[in-house]
Design a protein around this motif. Structure first.
Motif, PDB file in Angstrom:
ATOM      1  N   LYS A   1      -4.355  -2.200   0.872  1.00  0.00           N
ATOM      2  CA  LYS A   1      -4.570  -3.325  -0.036  1.00  0.00           C
ATOM      3  C   LYS A   1      -4.233  -4.629   0.666  1.00  0.00           C
ATOM      4  CE  LYS A   1      -3.468  -0.574  -4.059  1.00  0.00           C
ATOM      5  NZ  LYS A   1      -2.709  -0.453  -5.272  1.00  0.00           N
TER       6      LYS A   1
ATOM      7  N   ALA B   1      -4.777   3.807   0.818  1.00  0.00           N
ATOM      8  CA  ALA B   1      -5.718   2.770   0.400  1.00  0.00           C
ATOM      9  C   ALA B   1      -5.071   1.440   0.764  1.00  0.00           C
ATOM     10  CB  ALA B   1      -5.977   2.863  -1.100  1.00  0.00           C
TER      11      ALA B   1
ATOM     12  N   SER C   1       0.850  -1.194   0.000  1.00  0.00           N
ATOM     13  CA  SER C   1       0.000   0.000   0.000  1.00  0.00           C
ATOM     14  C   SER C   1       0.884   1.240   0.000  1.00  0.00           C
ATOM     15  CB  SER C   1      -0.912   0.006   1.228  1.00  0.00           C
ATOM     16  OG  SER C   1      -1.720  -1.152   1.259  1.00  0.00           O
TER      17      SER C   1
END
Length: 187
Positions: free
Chosen positions: A112, A110, A98
């Motif tokens: 991930k 965000a 990320s």
């Protein structure tokens, strides 16, 4: 063997660093880190824990069932610490794969699903004039702890780094200017 209190070391202070894969590595304990290395920041007072483990397989003799040999079937070297400084570097290490993106002073991460994220790592361990430098040419954060958001504690990021072997089997280098490392006994 002569005992020497002068050879007793305490990890009084130090630092942890991260760099992209295949970064230029230091070759001693005292030179400056290459510019590609980033200081990870404050580490909790638990310091850094080095762990070495090996699994062995016992080979037993038919006569009497005695162990006649042990074969190392796997081994692993890890380094664990808790970062207590919240930064782009720490957040991206903790959330593998990320990236923090900042535009007009506002950031977003965000998160991930974790994927491969191999890097180069290093540690300095300092006791007065004694300096140990540990360099991991190929490593990866392989475990993380829980993050607790609480009013009386620093937000902490538990990280465990696994050191992977290079072509010659080396997983880490340790350098020191400590006279107790040499064959001669310290004064």
């Amino acid at each position: 063997m002569a005992l020497s209190a002068n050879a007793v070391r305490v990890a009084v202070t130090g630092a942890a660093y991260v760099a992209p894969p295949k970064a230029t590595l230091p070759t001693d304990s005292e030179s400056n880190w290459n510019a590609s290395f980033t200081d990870i920041g404050w580490i909790s007072d638990d310091g850094i824990t080095e762990s070495n483990s090996a699994d062995t397989t016992e080979i037993k003799g038919w006569q009497g069932g005695q162990t006649v040999r042990k074969v190392i079937s796997s081994s692993e070297m890890t380094f664990s610490f808790t970062a207590i400084e919240t930064s782009k570097t720490v957040l991206e290490l903790y959330h593998k794969g990320s990236k923090v993106v900042t535009t007009t002073g506002k950031s977003v991460l965000a998160v991930k699903a974790p994927g491969p994220d191999r890097r180069t790592f290093g540690f300095d361990v300092i006791d007065g004039d004694s300096h140990i430098r540990i360099v991991i040419p190929d490593g990866e954060v392989t475990e993380t702890g829980d993050i607790t958001y609480k009013g009386d504690e620093a937000i902490a990021y538990e990280l465990t780094i696994t050191a992977y072997p290079g072509p010659d089997g080396t997983v880490a280098f340790k350098y020191s200017n400590d006279p107790s490392w040499s064959a001669a006994s310290p004064a």
